[in-house]
Design an enzyme around this catalytic site. Sequence first.
Site, PDB file in Angstrom:
ATOM      1  N   SER A   1       0.831  -1.200   0.000  1.00 37.37           N
ATOM      2  CA  SER A   1       0.000   0.000   0.000  1.00 37.37           C
ATOM      3  C   SER A   1       0.869   1.255   0.000  1.00 37.37           C
ATOM      4  O   SER A   1       1.635   1.444  -0.927  1.00 37.37           O
ATOM      5  CB  SER A   1      -0.960  -0.046   1.186  1.00 37.37           C
ATOM      6  OG  SER A   1      -2.067   0.785   0.963  1.00 37.37           O
TER       7      SER A   1
ATOM      8  N   ASP B   1      -9.383  -4.123  -5.323  1.00 33.70           N
ATOM      9  CA  ASP B   1      -8.768  -3.547  -4.126  1.00 33.70           C
ATOM     10  C   ASP B   1      -9.490  -2.246  -3.789  1.00 33.70           C
ATOM     11  O   ASP B   1      -9.555  -1.333  -4.613  1.00 33.70           O
ATOM     12  CB  ASP B   1      -7.285  -3.277  -4.394  1.00 33.70           C
ATOM     13  CG  ASP B   1      -6.513  -2.897  -3.145  1.00 33.70           C
ATOM     14  OD1 ASP B   1      -7.045  -2.138  -2.318  1.00 33.70           O
ATOM     15  OD2 ASP B   1      -5.369  -3.347  -3.013  1.00 33.70           O
TER      16      ASP B   1
ATOM     17  N   HIS C   1      -7.443  -5.929  -0.044  1.00 36.19           N
ATOM     18  CA  HIS C   1      -6.342  -4.992  -0.219  1.00 36.19           C
ATOM     19  C   HIS C   1      -5.025  -5.736  -0.199  1.00 36.19           C
ATOM     20  O   HIS C   1      -4.696  -6.403   0.780  1.00 36.19           O
ATOM     21  CB  HIS C   1      -6.391  -3.957   0.894  1.00 36.19           C
ATOM     22  CG  HIS C   1      -5.325  -2.915   0.789  1.00 36.19           C
ATOM     23  ND1 HIS C   1      -5.015  -2.276  -0.394  1.00 36.19           N
ATOM     24  CD2 HIS C   1      -4.498  -2.390   1.711  1.00 36.19           C
ATOM     25  CE1 HIS C   1      -4.050  -1.407  -0.185  1.00 36.19           C
ATOM     26  NE2 HIS C   1      -3.718  -1.460   1.079  1.00 36.19           N
TER      27      HIS C   1
END
Length: 535
Positions: free
Chosen positions: A249, A476, A504
């Site tokens: 991320s 996602d 995610h």
Amino acid sequence: MATSRRLLRTTAAAVFAATTLLISSCSSSGPAAPGPAPSPGSAHDAGDQHATADGGSSVLAPLPVAIPAKLRPYYDQKLTWHACSTAGFQCATMKVPLDYDKPNAGTDIKLAVARRKATGPGTRLGSLLVNPGGPGGSAIEYLEQYAPQPAAVRARYDMVGLDPRGVGRSTPVECLTDRQMDRFTQTDQTPDTSAEVDKLTTAYRNFAKGCEARSAKLLPHVSTIEAARDMDVLRALLGDKKLTYVGASYGTFLGATYAGLFPTRSGRLVLDGAMDPALDSRTININQTTGFNTAFTAFAADCIKRKDCPLGTQSTTDAGRRLSAFFKRLDAHPLPTGEERKLTESLATTGVIAAMYDQGSWPTLRAYLATAQRGNGRGLLALSDSYYERDAEGHYANQMYANPAVNCLDLPPAFTTPSQVEAALPTFRKASPVFGNSFAWAALNCAYWPVKPTGTVHRIEAKGAAPIVVVGTTRDPATPYTWAQGLARQLSSATLLTYVGDGHTAYGRGSDCIDTAINTYLLDGTTPPKNKRCT
């Protein structure tokens, strides 16, 4: 209230379980102008950190290969390792300059490092630095929890975690007391009147003032560029010629920034759940709002197939209406939770958002929504607390303070006035009828930040870097798949690896196809085939 562009841990079983990115409150309302000023930590002798590419787009420029003499003391320091509180791990502390432009021993900050040495069998390949995202996620806590896996990678690498500046054990940003944070998280983030708008903006102002009062010297120096430069110091201290790295991320933005600044020192980099640095903040916010709507639709589609679905069994659209109506009831009448705090609309929304990061949380969310409909908000409050990293004693971790500190420095705010938010509400509602209002208002918090942003929208090409693997998940919610596609197009040596699924990030979340491809790359440098897709 859920502050923008924040990353959370997902499944506890994940190997590199990501921390996820929430809505970015700290983005610009439009693309950056050509020729931006350098970001902090760029070091004047290195020149501007951004160059102008063809077409006028801003491109992150590499730093000179030679290490400036004034930075030599940091690269030449020695790490003194000692046993950590967690068995099997070693800890150390390193010094870095508060300001890379003006290094001064009197203002140095300390960063915490932890490692678990390679266990064998097989030849040691060096150090593997991991970052769980955030910004604000503690890499050390993450490392201590997840380093036992994957066994094949652990056997060949020293697994290393560095809490970035301002985070966790590394000179943390501090902002509010726990009681103040409790009040902040309960603030109504879908204001219906001018008085409620004033209360929300006052909450944002007070949050910013608290950070300034407790962390004024640190706030101008927690940018992603500076954190990437810190990683290069650590690379040298670990004795590695090139950095090997797995970032999730926001950690992909940190890793890509490293590659852009130090392409010749970039080794095997895995960027999972990728961010696109070429997007302005308003675009980021709208993209994420759409992403969470996609995640909710997938949850609702699964839920309505079940007779006991708390959102009905008719359609995903009807399920969204029912959830919106539930939030509206909470706005007027918060639910008891068995403790002093009640379940407000803002806390319930945060709890639902927290469950969108991983489909493994869907059964829990169904149960807690059903319990809430019976008048008990304890379950959704627990989900919200997990998102905010609030423990059973009511103490908040540092992540919720480090997160806006980094975000508000890296990009200009998406909105600077409530009227701008109000004008954008139709767009956000279209992106997500359920979450649009709250996401739009969450994007206002950086407008009141005490430090002006120093970063800008830019591309990262990292010309000359070794092959890099960018990973994207098609549904996602926090880092939409289009971002992974965008970053892969920018990076000159990137290969895009796609996971067709929900949740995610992808590595360590149950796909043998994804895990095999990434482990193979980390162990022997072989990148996945072009356009490889996994389920």
